[in-house]
Design an enzyme around this catalytic site. Sequence first.
Site, short mmCIF file in Angstrom:
data_model
loop_
_atom_site.label_atom_id
_atom_site.label_comp_id
_atom_site.label_asym_id
_atom_site.label_seq_id
_atom_site.Cartn_x
_atom_site.Cartn_y
_atom_site.Cartn_z
N THR A 86 37.09 31.71 30.98
CA THR A 86 36.52 32.42 29.83
C THR A 86 35.21 31.78 29.41
O THR A 86 35.17 30.58 29.12
CB THR A 86 37.49 32.40 28.64
OG1 THR A 86 38.68 33.11 28.99
CG2 THR A 86 36.87 33.04 27.41
N GLN A 125 41.54 31.42 30.92
CA GLN A 125 41.21 31.15 32.33
C GLN A 125 39.84 31.73 32.65
O GLN A 125 39.65 32.95 32.56
CB GLN A 125 42.28 31.75 33.24
CG GLN A 125 43.67 31.17 33.02
CD GLN A 125 44.75 31.88 33.80
OE1 GLN A 125 44.59 33.04 34.21
NE2 GLN A 125 45.86 31.21 34.02
N HIS A 129 42.33 36.01 30.46
CA HIS A 129 41.45 35.81 31.62
C HIS A 129 40.06 36.31 31.30
O HIS A 129 39.89 37.40 30.76
CB HIS A 129 42.01 36.55 32.84
CG HIS A 129 41.07 36.53 34.02
ND1 HIS A 129 40.59 37.68 34.62
CD2 HIS A 129 40.51 35.49 34.69
CE1 HIS A 129 39.78 37.35 35.61
NE2 HIS A 129 39.72 36.04 35.68
N SER A 130 39.05 35.50 31.61
CA SER A 130 37.66 35.89 31.43
C SER A 130 37.41 36.29 29.97
O SER A 130 37.73 35.54 29.06
CB SER A 130 37.31 37.02 32.41
OG SER A 130 35.93 37.31 32.37
N MET A 131 36.88 37.47 29.73
CA MET A 131 36.56 37.90 28.36
C MET A 131 37.81 38.12 27.53
O MET A 131 37.74 38.18 26.29
CB MET A 131 35.73 39.18 28.40
CG MET A 131 34.35 39.00 29.02
SD MET A 131 33.29 37.86 28.11
CE MET A 131 32.88 38.85 26.68
#
EC number: 3.1.-.-
Length: 890
Positions: free
Chosen positions: A202, A200, A173-175
């Site tokens: 990212t 997700q 998720h993200s980073m």
Amino acid sequence: MFLHSVNLWNLAFYALMVFMATLGLWDVFFGFEENKCSMSYMFEYPEYQKIELPKKLAKRYPAYELYLYGEGSYAEEHKILPLTGIPVLFLPGNAGSYKQVRSVGSIALRKAEDIDFKYHFDFFSVNFNEELVALYGGSLQKQTKFVHECIKTILKLYKGQEFAPKSVAIIGHSMGGLVARALLTLKNFKQDLINLLITQATPHVAPVLPLDRFITDFYMTVNNYWILNARHINLTTLSVAGGFRDYQVRSGLTFLPKLSHHTSALSVVSSAVPKTWVSTDHLSIVWCKQLQLTTIRAFFDLIDADTKQITQNPKKKLSVLNHHFIRHPAKHFEENPAIISDLTGTSMWVPVKVSKWTYVAYNESDKIYFTFPLANHRKIYTHVYCQSTMLDTNSWIFGCINSTSMCRQGIDLSWKAELLPTIKSLTLRLQDYPSLSHLVVYVPSIHGSKFVVDCEFFKKETRTIQLPVTHLFSFGLSSRKVLLNTSGLFYNIELLNFGQIYQAFKINVVSKCSGVKEEITSIYKLHIPWSYEDSLTIAQVPSSTEISLKLHIAQPENESQVALLKMYTSSDCQYEVTVKTSFSQILGQVVRFHGGALPAYVTSSILLAYGGQLYSLFSTGHCLEYATMLDKQAKPYKVDPFVLMIKFLLGYKWFKELWDVLLLPELDAIVLTSQSMCFPLVSLILFLFGTCTAYWGGLLSSTSVRLLSSLWLALKRPPELPKDIKMISLDLPFLTIVLIIVSWTTCGAFAILLTYLYYVFKIVHLQASLATFKNSQTVNLKHSRRNEKKSNHHKDSTVHYLHLSANDAEDSLRMHNTVINLLTWIVLLSMPSLIYWLKNLRYYFKLSPDPCKPLAFILIPTMAILGNTHTVSIKSRQEASKVICHLGHG
């Protein structure tokens, strides 16, 4: 005083800029659909079992941990290792929690229960101590190395099992998704340790805010590796974006680069994902039930029945991901679907010869095959369209080869269909299937349910309508419209001249129906052919529906296809489609795509104003107000030509090498050009927004200084203006050395903050001294006049000096207020490093690496000197130089 230095026209201009910026910010933060995600719930109490790491590893990474997710009996059973399932590792993102794994983990557990644990997944999660890695890049490499160790630790938990895994799947998720991609850049990392990567929200392309060089260097390392080694990377990767609801990470940053050799990567916006069809914000993307259900269905379809692990076949992986995330045919996934189907059994065969046909099925006792002979239709029509409201997963439409009225076997065309929220539809171009003699629609025997099947033959040109969008600068005052009068079921509206990110429109669809008693549903699908960022709108007709039209990805130069508005309509209704420019959404696109560059424009405006103040001080002996100088000096033509020149020179290798040697950051203009984001007037708009921000920021800082000085006077006895002006006081070198030591031993951002507070203290003290002096002069005005003769007869040098000090103090305050305004932005931009250091203070006393340390070493002595400098010292030196020059000429 600050407001008085600005004329009304300029004040009106700054107010207008605030209004425009507010419109843009409103569109980014509020101008999207409501949250349509269903919350995912746990059926049993979630438990997080801490996995014991080797002592050396735990000592090397004291802030990080690894957990196994479980619920109820599953959690109890798996407290005794080893494990027997399929490992999936969840990586949280910026300030993310390891507990965010619970949504996808719980849904996977329920799915495993449904199949009696024939297969099941073990979900692991990494605790990164909720670090702010999107704002401070110093720990990204450390996180990457820890994840590598976690993967090896996880695989050891399955040793000795019959179907022990050799790799893990990763959800980032993200980073966390970027950290997962960075694993491939590690020297000792084996690519086979990851069998699937799903990210997700990212930001793959570039950081949202490149606040330090460690973030930009990390991105450059990861993206360059993936580009240069595209031939050798066979890791199947899926990137899912949140759409316009995610204002933290715009979806354009999440699209993986399309490389000619790297075909195992997919990028899609959640609004385009079948069975999801919703936009998600940055946090809800991890718990959105519709999206997590789609993800888990894909995971179970990826299982290899022989190894009881995720398949190693890259083609199957891509097929599964395409099936669930790109185009769903309303059928269960099959690796090798049967093309030919038997059309046998006790059933009725009903020929249909009309070009438009509707059948309402209700409590059917017999199976019915409706056959459409194609020979005559081919002479008149180019396409056939069929749709059904029966959303089961059985085959429903077939093609017969060389048959008369019925056939024993048919080609299963159901795999060509597309699932939509309320229908499954199929459009065929007749010339693509020259061998088909009949089209067959199958209606099963059902009890208690009602559904409708429609088919129609049509010419493409009658259902394709061109609608040019309005001009960018029409500001919504003009519009263009088309009217759909015919009774078709499907229309393609080509949106001409639409393909740039700075374009934004509102589409209004008005439907009018005659003689309709039941509620009818229409679907409007915005289809972008060059990227998977489609969005759907469901409307109950008759109605008036508004659709936002804007892009995440600009149209590539070599792309000839145009954006489409696909309309799945009712034959009983007429539709009017109107498009007009949305000025507020255009401003929203500017903020969304370029808001991160605003601090650079703000600081450039402040520096131009400060330069103007210095010039006025040297030329006239007095420093003008900040607002006045901002109006005179902050002009775009003083910045843009310089930027264009640097951009041009960076095209030469020698200049680029010199730029890198000086450790200068990458030019924003070059980054924007590479991302197809340099659109007309953006630099001018951002400069105006930056100047406006600099103006209101200056007003805020000067007001704050005045309020603090008033508080100072209320708490302490009135101070006096300094009588002995010295640029370097005795305590200044000592204070500078102490702050530099603090910067070296702890955190550069902390030392910068202390320097800022020291500077503010000095200016507040000066402001209070000036206020006291002015008050005392007013009180003693009569007394001064009484002693005027004595004062002239025997001149008191002290009184004369105080008069000069008052003027100097006002000039100095104007200069210092400008410096405080600039320094405030530096402190704000260095805050992430300080927050990271404070949060990890129990683990590390010294921040390493520290992006603010070099800046602190320069800023501390500079601010120490400026904080103790008054304009009188500059003017006295200027006068002294004039005297020396005069004596020299004499």
